[in-house]
Design a protein around this motif. Structure first.
Motif, PDB file in Angstrom:
ATOM      1  N   ARG A 145       0.617  -1.162  -0.132  1.00  0.00           N
ATOM      2  CA  ARG A 145      -0.072   0.040   0.024  1.00  0.00           C
ATOM      3  C   ARG A 145       0.887   1.247   0.158  1.00  0.00           C
ATOM      4  O   ARG A 145       0.617   2.275  -0.779  1.00  0.00           O
ATOM      5  CB  ARG A 145      -1.023  -0.014   1.239  1.00  0.00           C
ATOM      6  CG  ARG A 145      -2.261  -0.998   1.057  1.00  0.00           C
ATOM      7  CD  ARG A 145      -3.231  -0.814   2.141  1.00  0.00           C
ATOM      8  NE  ARG A 145      -2.632  -0.796   3.580  1.00  0.00           N
ATOM      9  CZ  ARG A 145      -2.693  -1.908   4.189  1.00  0.00           C
ATOM     10  NH1 ARG A 145      -3.228  -3.026   3.971  1.00  0.00           N
ATOM     11  NH2 ARG A 145      -2.217  -1.605   5.403  1.00  0.00           N
ATOM     12  N   LEU A 146       2.139   1.188   0.638  1.00  0.00           N
ATOM     13  CA  LEU A 146       2.825   2.643   0.868  1.00  0.00           C
ATOM     14  C   LEU A 146       3.654   2.530  -0.349  1.00  0.00           C
ATOM     15  O   LEU A 146       3.699   3.598  -1.109  1.00  0.00           O
ATOM     16  CB  LEU A 146       3.852   1.888   1.843  1.00  0.00           C
ATOM     17  CG  LEU A 146       4.889   3.243   2.211  1.00  0.00           C
ATOM     18  CD1 LEU A 146       4.157   4.666   2.765  1.00  0.00           C
ATOM     19  CD2 LEU A 146       5.764   2.946   3.288  1.00  0.00           C
ATOM     20  N   ASP A 147       3.933   1.601  -1.232  1.00  0.00           N
ATOM     21  CA  ASP A 147       4.528   1.446  -2.448  1.00  0.00           C
ATOM     22  C   ASP A 147       3.483   2.080  -3.475  1.00  0.00           C
ATOM     23  O   ASP A 147       3.911   3.216  -4.310  1.00  0.00           O
ATOM     24  CB  ASP A 147       4.928   0.189  -2.927  1.00  0.00           C
ATOM     25  CG  ASP A 147       5.400   0.078  -4.223  1.00  0.00           C
ATOM     26  OD1 ASP A 147       6.598   1.218  -4.350  1.00  0.00           O
ATOM     27  OD2 ASP A 147       5.354  -0.509  -5.071  1.00  0.00           O
ATOM     28  N   ALA A 148       2.238   1.779  -3.504  1.00  0.00           N
ATOM     29  CA  ALA A 148       1.233   2.353  -4.368  1.00  0.00           C
ATOM     30  C   ALA A 148       0.929   3.798  -3.883  1.00  0.00           C
ATOM     31  O   ALA A 148       0.928   4.691  -4.869  1.00  0.00           O
ATOM     32  CB  ALA A 148       0.096   1.566  -4.082  1.00  0.00           C
ATOM     33  N   TYR A 149       0.947   4.253  -2.911  1.00  0.00           N
ATOM     34  CA  TYR A 149       0.954   5.537  -2.178  1.00  0.00           C
ATOM     35  C   TYR A 149       2.066   6.479  -2.886  1.00  0.00           C
ATOM     36  O   TYR A 149       1.816   7.519  -3.319  1.00  0.00           O
ATOM     37  CB  TYR A 149       0.562   5.636  -0.803  1.00  0.00           C
ATOM     38  CG  TYR A 149       0.422   6.931  -0.394  1.00  0.00           C
ATOM     39  CD1 TYR A 149      -0.748   7.586  -0.860  1.00  0.00           C
ATOM     40  CD2 TYR A 149       1.312   7.921   0.278  1.00  0.00           C
ATOM     41  CE1 TYR A 149      -1.005   8.985  -0.054  1.00  0.00           C
ATOM     42  CE2 TYR A 149       1.064   9.075   0.594  1.00  0.00           C
ATOM     43  CZ  TYR A 149      -0.190   9.729   0.482  1.00  0.00           C
ATOM     44  OH  TYR A 149      -0.359  10.875   0.794  1.00  0.00           O
ATOM     45  N   ALA A 155       3.694  10.493  -8.921  1.00  0.00           N
ATOM     46  CA  ALA A 155       3.195  10.844 -10.096  1.00  0.00           C
ATOM     47  C   ALA A 155       2.580  12.267  -9.988  1.00  0.00           C
ATOM     48  O   ALA A 155       2.700  13.120 -10.966  1.00  0.00           O
ATOM     49  CB  ALA A 155       1.984   9.960 -10.396  1.00  0.00           C
ATOM     50  N   LYS A 156       1.978  12.636  -8.835  1.00  0.00           N
ATOM     51  CA  LYS A 156       1.460  14.002  -8.768  1.00  0.00           C
ATOM     52  C   LYS A 156       2.725  15.141  -8.596  1.00  0.00           C
ATOM     53  O   LYS A 156       2.609  16.202  -9.251  1.00  0.00           O
ATOM     54  CB  LYS A 156       0.846  14.185  -7.250  1.00  0.00           C
ATOM     55  CG  LYS A 156      -0.617  13.785  -7.446  1.00  0.00           C
ATOM     56  CD  LYS A 156      -1.172  13.974  -5.938  1.00  0.00           C
ATOM     57  CE  LYS A 156      -2.574  13.288  -5.905  1.00  0.00           C
ATOM     58  NZ  LYS A 156      -3.164  13.439  -4.862  1.00  0.00           N
ATOM     59  N   PHE A 157       3.790  14.635  -7.908  1.00  0.00           N
ATOM     60  CA  PHE A 157       4.842  15.690  -8.002  1.00  0.00           C
ATOM     61  C   PHE A 157       5.403  15.803  -9.414  1.00  0.00           C
ATOM     62  O   PHE A 157       5.825  16.935  -9.705  1.00  0.00           O
ATOM     63  CB  PHE A 157       5.904  15.033  -7.122  1.00  0.00           C
ATOM     64  CG  PHE A 157       7.247  15.860  -7.192  1.00  0.00           C
ATOM     65  CD1 PHE A 157       7.188  17.152  -6.118  1.00  0.00           C
ATOM     66  CD2 PHE A 157       8.610  15.388  -7.569  1.00  0.00           C
ATOM     67  CE1 PHE A 157       8.488  17.820  -6.011  1.00  0.00           C
ATOM     68  CE2 PHE A 157       9.586  16.054  -7.409  1.00  0.00           C
ATOM     69  CZ  PHE A 157       9.511  17.504  -6.658  1.00  0.00           C
ATOM     70  N   LYS A 159       3.924  15.713 -12.196  1.00  0.00           N
ATOM     71  CA  LYS A 159       2.784  16.488 -12.720  1.00  0.00           C
ATOM     72  C   LYS A 159       3.243  18.055 -12.477  1.00  0.00           C
ATOM     73  O   LYS A 159       2.915  18.946 -13.123  1.00  0.00           O
ATOM     74  CB  LYS A 159       1.393  15.941 -12.428  1.00  0.00           C
ATOM     75  CG  LYS A 159       0.399  16.465 -13.103  1.00  0.00           C
ATOM     76  CD  LYS A 159      -0.719  15.974 -12.650  1.00  0.00           C
ATOM     77  CE  LYS A 159      -2.193  16.315 -13.557  1.00  0.00           C
ATOM     78  NZ  LYS A 159      -3.337  15.926 -13.223  1.00  0.00           N
ATOM     79  N   LEU A 160       3.014  18.265 -10.881  1.00  0.00           N
ATOM     80  CA  LEU A 160       3.225  19.654 -10.537  1.00  0.00           C
ATOM     81  C   LEU A 160       4.641  20.336 -10.937  1.00  0.00           C
ATOM     82  O   LEU A 160       4.799  21.412 -11.216  1.00  0.00           O
ATOM     83  CB  LEU A 160       3.265  19.763  -8.971  1.00  0.00           C
ATOM     84  CG  LEU A 160       2.117  19.476  -8.360  1.00  0.00           C
ATOM     85  CD1 LEU A 160       2.095  19.256  -6.938  1.00  0.00           C
ATOM     86  CD2 LEU A 160       1.066  20.552  -8.785  1.00  0.00           C
ATOM     87  N   GLU A 161       5.707  19.444 -11.171  1.00  0.00           N
ATOM     88  CA  GLU A 161       6.960  19.708 -11.662  1.00  0.00           C
ATOM     89  C   GLU A 161       7.034  20.221 -13.253  1.00  0.00           C
ATOM     90  O   GLU A 161       7.592  21.311 -13.498  1.00  0.00           O
ATOM     91  CB  GLU A 161       7.960  18.603 -11.392  1.00  0.00           C
ATOM     92  CG  GLU A 161       9.213  19.282 -10.835  1.00  0.00           C
ATOM     93  CD  GLU A 161      10.245  18.197 -10.952  1.00  0.00           C
ATOM     94  OE1 GLU A 161      10.211  17.221 -11.658  1.00  0.00           O
ATOM     95  OE2 GLU A 161      10.858  18.099  -9.591  1.00  0.00           O
ATOM     96  N   LYS A 162       5.958  19.722 -13.786  1.00  0.00           N
ATOM     97  CA  LYS A 162       6.061  20.151 -15.094  1.00  0.00           C
ATOM     98  C   LYS A 162       5.225  21.295 -15.434  1.00  0.00           C
ATOM     99  O   LYS A 162       5.482  21.955 -16.271  1.00  0.00           O
ATOM    100  CB  LYS A 162       5.379  19.017 -16.069  1.00  0.00           C
ATOM    101  CG  LYS A 162       6.027  17.686 -16.280  1.00  0.00           C
ATOM    102  CD  LYS A 162       5.439  16.549 -17.039  1.00  0.00           C
ATOM    103  CE  LYS A 162       6.177  15.337 -17.244  1.00  0.00           C
ATOM    104  NZ  LYS A 162       5.356  14.551 -18.104  1.00  0.00           N
ATOM    105  N   ARG A 163       4.465  21.730 -14.585  1.00  0.00           N
ATOM    106  CA  ARG A 163       3.731  23.059 -14.789  1.00  0.00           C
ATOM    107  C   ARG A 163       4.295  24.319 -14.331  1.00  0.00           C
ATOM    108  O   ARG A 163       5.193  25.073 -14.765  1.00  0.00           O
ATOM    109  CB  ARG A 163       2.659  22.916 -13.731  1.00  0.00           C
ATOM    110  CG  ARG A 163       1.469  22.330 -13.972  1.00  0.00           C
ATOM    111  CD  ARG A 163       0.547  22.905 -13.021  1.00  0.00           C
ATOM    112  NE  ARG A 163      -0.492  22.184 -13.049  1.00  0.00           N
ATOM    113  CZ  ARG A 163      -1.664  22.254 -12.320  1.00  0.00           C
ATOM    114  NH1 ARG A 163      -1.719  23.017 -11.301  1.00  0.00           N
ATOM    115  NH2 ARG A 163      -2.673  21.469 -12.535  1.00  0.00           N
TER     116      ARG A 163
END
Length: 163
Positions: A145-149, A155-157, A159-163
């Motif tokens: 679960r920790l690995d999935a989280y 993935a969010k980071f 995504k935010l970095e690309k903006r």
């Protein structure tokens, strides 16, 4: 008894003498058949009377019979005795075999009790192993679960970095 035998012998000899004195046409056939004929028989054969053996013969025959019967009965008794000895030996061997089997069963029972005692003494450790296994399974699930989280966060980071 001897007088009766002598009288019977004399009666038996008389008809043969009469048959020899008066030859007839049927005489050769009658003599070939072994019977004596009288002239007034008209073709009827007569049988000779059986005589009893003399006393010494009967005594010898009786002795022989009793000797042979004794040998026969002795053989039967010997065979029966041998059968009983064989049965006795078989019973002894069977008894010994059962004693061996009893010793083996006692040893197996003793070893089984020892194994049960050892298992009972190891039971707390086995329970601990089972608990550790359950905890490892729970920890593994938590790690998945920790690995999935963490993958979601990454993935969010990105995504935010690309903006």
């Amino acid at each position: 008894m001897a007088a009766a035998a002598v009288a019977a012998e004399q009666q038996r000899e008389e008809p043969q003498e009469e048959a020899a004195a008066a030859p007839g046409p049927e005489e050769p056939a009658a003599q070939a058949a072994g019977g004596a004929r009288r002239p007034d028989d008209f073709g009827v054969e007569t049988a000779e009377e059986a005589t009893e053996p003399s006393e010494p013969d009967i005594n010898e025959l009786c002795k022989d019979m009793f000797t042979k019967m004794s040998v026969y009965l002795q053989g039967e008794l010997t065979a029966t005795c041998e059968d009983y000895k064989l049965l006795e030996n078989m019973n002894k061997l069977t008894g010994l075999k059962y004693l061996e089997m009893k010793e083996i069963a006692v040893n197996i029972n003793r070893n089984l009790k020892d194994l049960n005692q050892k298992y009972a003494s190891l039971q707390p450790y086995l329970d601990q192993i089972n608990q550790i296994e359950e905890q490892v399974t729970a920890l593994e699930q938590a790690a998945y679960r920790l690995d999935a989280y963490s993958k979601k966060l990454e993935a969010k980071f990105k995504k935010l970095e690309k903006r």
